[in-house]
Design an enzyme around this catalytic site. Structure first.
Site, mmCIF file in Angstrom:
data_model
loop_
_atom_site.group_PDB
_atom_site.id
_atom_site.type_symbol
_atom_site.label_atom_id
_atom_site.label_comp_id
_atom_site.label_asym_id
_atom_site.label_seq_id
_atom_site.Cartn_x
_atom_site.Cartn_y
_atom_site.Cartn_z
ATOM 1 N N HIS A 1 0.563 -1.090 0.061
ATOM 2 C CA HIS A 1 -0.069 -0.251 0.010
ATOM 3 C C HIS A 1 1.131 1.165 -0.318
ATOM 4 O O HIS A 1 0.463 2.476 0.400
ATOM 5 C CB HIS A 1 -0.812 -0.110 1.395
ATOM 6 C CG HIS A 1 -1.916 -0.808 1.111
ATOM 7 N ND1 HIS A 1 -3.072 -0.744 0.572
ATOM 8 C CD2 HIS A 1 -1.943 -2.256 1.195
ATOM 9 C CE1 HIS A 1 -3.411 -1.832 1.097
ATOM 10 N NE2 HIS A 1 -3.051 -3.368 1.376
ATOM 11 N N LYS B 1 -8.799 13.394 4.584
ATOM 12 C CA LYS B 1 -7.779 12.622 4.162
ATOM 13 C C LYS B 1 -6.733 12.915 5.784
ATOM 14 O O LYS B 1 -6.752 13.570 6.070
ATOM 15 C CB LYS B 1 -7.005 12.728 3.317
ATOM 16 C CG LYS B 1 -6.658 13.512 2.757
ATOM 17 C CD LYS B 1 -6.037 13.767 1.466
ATOM 18 C CE LYS B 1 -6.714 14.265 0.109
ATOM 19 N NZ LYS B 1 -6.639 13.137 -0.845
ATOM 20 N N ARG B 2 -6.098 11.721 5.919
ATOM 21 C CA ARG B 2 -4.496 11.797 6.766
ATOM 22 C C ARG B 2 -4.014 13.359 6.164
ATOM 23 O O ARG B 2 -3.582 13.561 5.257
ATOM 24 C CB ARG B 2 -3.874 10.699 6.595
ATOM 25 C CG ARG B 2 -4.610 9.618 7.900
ATOM 26 C CD ARG B 2 -5.061 9.758 9.346
ATOM 27 N NE ARG B 2 -3.626 9.841 9.804
ATOM 28 C CZ ARG B 2 -2.888 9.377 10.502
ATOM 29 N NH1 ARG B 2 -3.853 8.252 11.118
ATOM 30 N NH2 ARG B 2 -2.537 9.100 11.695
ATOM 31 N N LYS C 1 0.158 14.356 0.737
ATOM 32 C CA LYS C 1 -1.223 14.373 0.561
ATOM 33 C C LYS C 1 -1.137 16.544 -0.071
ATOM 34 O O LYS C 1 -1.666 16.645 -0.101
ATOM 35 C CB LYS C 1 -1.767 14.242 1.119
ATOM 36 C CG LYS C 1 -1.702 12.965 1.861
ATOM 37 C CD LYS C 1 -2.590 12.296 2.678
ATOM 38 C CE LYS C 1 -2.529 11.017 3.349
ATOM 39 N NZ LYS C 1 -3.626 9.770 1.740
ATOM 40 N N THR D 1 -8.427 6.082 -1.917
ATOM 41 C CA THR D 1 -10.062 6.323 -1.831
ATOM 42 C C THR D 1 -11.785 6.672 -1.689
ATOM 43 O O THR D 1 -12.120 7.291 -1.934
ATOM 44 C CB THR D 1 -10.357 4.636 -0.293
ATOM 45 O OG1 THR D 1 -9.980 5.012 0.278
ATOM 46 C CG2 THR D 1 -9.248 3.169 -1.479
ATOM 47 N N LYS E 1 -14.838 8.151 -2.830
ATOM 48 C CA LYS E 1 -15.821 7.838 -2.663
ATOM 49 C C LYS E 1 -16.478 9.376 -3.070
ATOM 50 O O LYS E 1 -18.340 9.749 -3.140
ATOM 51 C CB LYS E 1 -15.977 7.948 -1.068
ATOM 52 C CG LYS E 1 -15.709 7.004 0.088
ATOM 53 C CD LYS E 1 -14.950 7.244 1.154
ATOM 54 C CE LYS E 1 -14.320 6.270 1.298
ATOM 55 N NZ LYS E 1 -12.897 5.989 2.411
#
Ligand code: 26Q
Length: 835
Positions: free
Chosen positions: A376, A567-568, A573, A675, A679
């Protein structure tokens, strides 16, 4: 089995035969009342919705357990091949509404609660999240087991029952404060303890080797400090198909002998302490934190999960087949969720050889044809390595087996590449140096027949980069399985208004065959349909606003563009890039450059690992910028920035239906898949994103014209690294210069001098691995495209419909079908039940 309730000779099955429970309103109401009054001892004077939640959950749970038993019997009778999903994390969120939906009881439950004068929404909200995961990887495991049950695949999830899940996030003075998440405080309605399947786990001690008369070597792992693993089972219902699979979570407990030994020696306190040490193992979920790497407690958690799960599977195998393992590999397979449970490779070898008398060759044939590994992450710092010293101390027998596996493996490599010593060193399971380390990803690859990444780009980069030598050696092992999300939770349940509109338009088949959403495409050109779609989305935005108003006391308006990044919090990111853009918009407002302005509300949420300094400072920056912008009368409702505290599964269920724009802006090549992006798309949000992870496939599905692309490609990023010069990029871009100036002059930290210096330094550094500055201009331009599209309501709505209509690929039903067809090869098992 330590507990036997019935005498062997006397068949007692008649006491477990019960009439099926009624699925109608009357039966449900009666059961609810009985639980509420008799079991929970509450009456109409009780004001807390919690007990009504418990009573309803017990009534629903009874109906699950009925089907659970039938599923169990069907699997046993058919002696079918089984799959096991081994994961340190299952981020389940809430269970009640999902169980009700999958059982097909949503109307019945709504009517029953209405009839009792109860607010169903309030009961649902009183359930705590089961937050037994960090983020994507843990939620993926939860979506996977939902899809396995829906596809009628005999798959069991194995994990740990942490007493404390993912910490709760408070924001105090703009800073993250962690609070323990004692999610089990008020009990858990959905689990059943199955003490009769308790397993014994060895730790410490040493090994002794004996050679028998025939010259056979046998190893004993002795003088161990054992810990018990007690299973707690949760039913996992498929969507209206009678299948109810199992999630089995292990809780650590002390052995009785352990405390008795010390107790008899008079050391009562020490006995209790030993008990604590054992029970500590499953006390807390580790946050995904580079600083937590290498901790002995984490290794013990990983071993408890793998050893207990494998012993459980072997125990049940022996119950059905005795000591004959010839068919074991044909009938069992284990999917390893990242390297976290990869000790399974060595542990299965140990159990087969030391406990069941198989030879090395026999054990290896079984192990290497039952294990499959999913990677991952591409970030090298996130790859697990364990110090050999630590391994020897806690798991001496396992360490020996890993050395043996390595010896066999390196012999194979050197036969293939004679004399290539560099390659041997590169591929060895043991990293040599001042200290030796076990490379867990390599152990997983060597021990598995399948190795997959989680999006096309990610799988390609694994093959060309991180695992290149292994791909060259064993190309057949490598494959891709693009992630997905379950459409039951992430559309049907969380966005009932949109789900109803979709079902009214194309029928309800999409819930179990998401590719049918393509039938919506022609409706994108239908103005009447667009009007309904738009109305539903505005309603979802209003719901989100009302909810946030309650929680945060902020006033948002649904006519603004809802621009969401949840998100984290991690540098790769690039929440920072988002903030730079917000500061740029603020600067434009202050300069009066607001012609044709698009009102925008930027929502950012996410937790930072408690030891991740930069991530925490980014949260502080978001909050400080928010405070300046939201209190500036010049800004008004042109721009809002909101930090959403304590982002979690149940929060996403409210956020994704109300989002217009989904921010997927990681540095290309860094996000394995993502992911959240799926969504949002499923709920009709548009994506602004880089060519990273599954974004690439999302764009491919929806078409370039319905996706806001920006930023360098992965290749361009790697190429630019050699000559990256952020300061000159800043100097070339007036807008960016102004943004950086605002940061540097302390505009957002007037009374906290210097606190953002580390952030400024990081983005200005030529070594910045995330290259935030490199993508700024392209991001701002893409955001301008977003604004133009948003101003044309018809166009935006059309794009929104097309996004939802093109999201079919991103169902975990598709992902799991691929896992099953290409890796597991399980037969579907129909359960005889009118759901
Ligand atoms: C490691 C060592 C010690 C303690 C904790 C950990 C740890 C825990 C959790 C390391 C990693 C994780 C979680 C990783 C994760 O969630 N990865 C994400 O997986 C998603 C599902 O495949 C992808 O969509 C995301 O791209 C990926 O970041």
């Amino acid at each position: 089995m330590p507990y036997r309730v019935f005498k062997k000779s006397q068949p007692k099955s008649h006491i477990t035969v019960l009439p099926d429970l009624g699925m109608d309103e009357q039966h449900l109401t009666a059961d609810f009342k009985r639980y509420y009054g008799h079991r929970l001892g509450r009456d109409e004077t009780c004001r807390s919705p919690h007990y009504a939640y418990e009573a309803l959950s017990l009534a629903v749970s009874d109906r699950l357990i009925e089907r659970w038993k039938k599923t169990y019997i069907a699997y046993k009778q058919q002696d079918c091949k089984r799959g096991y999903y081994l994961s340190m994390e299952f981020l389940m969120g809430r269970t009640l509404s999902n169980a009700v939906l999958n059982l097909g009881m949503d109307d019945v439950v709504a009517k029953a609660m209405y009839g009792l004068g109860l607010e169903l929404e309030e009961l649902i909200e009183s359930e705590p999240d089961a937050g037994l995961g960090n983020g994507g990887l843990g939620r993926l495991a939860a979506c996977f087991i939902d899809s396995c049950a829906t596809l009628q695949l005999p798959v069991t999830g194995y994990g740990l029952r942490y007493e404390y899940g993912m910490f709760c996030q408070d924001v105090v003075n703009g800073e993250q404060v962690e609070k323990p998440d004692h999610w089990l405080r008020n009990g858990n309605m959905w689990e059943i303890e199955r003490a009769e399947y308790t397993q014994r786990i060895k730790f410490g001690g040493h090994t002794e080797t004996h050679v028998d008369e025939l010259g056979n070597k046998k190893v004993y792992w002795v003088d161990t400090h054992d810990v018990l693993a007690v299973p707690f089972d949760t039913p996992i219902p498929g969507y209206r198909n009678g299948t109810v699979n199992t999630l089995r979570l292990w809780k650590a407990a002390a052995t009785e002998e352990f405390d008795l030994q010390d107790f008899n020696a008079g050391d009562y306190a020490e006995a209790v302490e030993a008990k604590n040490t054992a029970e500590n193992i499953t006390m807390v979920l580790y946050p995904n934190d580079a600083n937590e790497n290498g901790k002995a407690l984490r290794l013990r958690q990983q071993y408890l999960l793998t050893s207990a799960s494998l012993q459980d599977v072997i125990g049940s195998w022996i119950g059905r087949h005795g000591n004959d393992f010839s068919e074991f590999a044909a009938k069992n397979c284990f999917q390893l969720n990242d390297t976290h449970p990869s000790i399974a490779v060595a542990e299965l070898m140990r159990l087969l050889m030391d406990n069941h008398g198989l030879s090395w060759g026999q054990a290896w044939d079984i192990t290497s044809s039952t294990m499959a590994y999913t990677n991952h992450t591409l970030l090298p710092e996130a790859l697990e390595r364990w110090s050999v010293t630590l391994f020897k101390q806690w798991l001496p027998r396992i360490m020996e087996i890993i050395f043996d596996i390595n010896a066999h493996f390196l012999a194979e490599v050197s036969a293939h590449y004679p004399g290539d010593r560099d390659r041997l060193a590169r591929m060895s399971l043991i990293e040599e140096g001042h200290e030796q380390y076990v490379r867990m990803a390599y152990l997983a690859i060597v021990g598995s027949y399948s190795v997959n990444g989680v999006a096309v780009l990610h799988s390609k980069l694994l093959q060309q980069g991180l695992f290149r030598d292994f791909y060259e050696f064993w190309p057949h092992k490598f494959n891709n399985k693009t992630n997905g999300v379950t459409p039951r939770r992430w559309l049907a349940a969380c966005n009932p208004e949109l789900a109803t509109l979709i079902t009214e338009t194309i029928g309800e088949g999409w819930i179990t065959d998401l590719s049918l959403l393509t039938k919506l495409k022609p409706y994108a050109d239908d103005q009447a349909f667009r009007k309904r779609w738009y109305a539903v989305q505005q309603q979802a935005k209003q719901k989100l606003v009302d909810f946030k108003k309650l929680e945060l006391d902020v006033d948002l308006h649904v006519d603004a563009l809802f621009d969401v990044q949840v998100k984290r919090v991690h540098e790769y990111k690039r929440q920072l890039l988002n903030v730079l853009h917000v500061i740029h918009l603020y600067d434009r407002i202050k300069r009066g450059d607001t012609e044709n302005w698009t009102k925008r509300c930027v929502l950012i949420g996410g937790k930072a690992a408690p030891g991740y300094f930069m991530a925490k400072r980014i949260i502080k920056l978001i909050n400080n910028v928010a405070s300046v912008i939201n209190h500036d009368p010049d800004v008004g409702d042109k721009l809002k920035l909101i930090f959403l505290p304590n982002y979690r599964v149940s929060a996403m269920e409210k956020i994704c239906p109300g989002a217009d724009l989904s921010e997927q802006i990681s540095t290309a090549g860094k996000e394995a898949s993502g992911t959240g992006n799926m969504k949002f798309m499923m709920n009709g949000a548009l994506t602004i994103g880089t060519l990273d992870g599954a974004n690439i496939e999302i764009r491919e599905e929806v078409g370039d014209e319905n996706f806001f692309l920006f930023g360098l490609t992965e290749e361009q990023v790697e190429e630019m690294r050699h000559h990256y010069d952020p300061v000159s990029l800043i100097n070339q871009d007036e807008c960016l210069q102004r943004v950086v100036k605002l940061l540097e002059c302390g505009h957002f930290n007037q009374f906290e001098p210097g606190i953002f210096d580390p952030i400024i330094a990081s983005i200005k550094s030529p070594q910045d691995p995330w290259m935030t500055i490199a993508d700024f201009r392209s991001f701002v331009n893409a955001q301008k495209q977003v604004e133009a599209a948003y101003q044309d309501k018809e166009r935006w709505t059309k794009m929104s419909i097309l996004n939802c209509a093109s999201s079919g690929k991103f169902s975990t039903d598709r992902t799991i079908t691929e896992y099953n067809n290409e890796i597991w090869k399980l037969d579907t098992i129909c359960i005889d039940n009118n759901y």
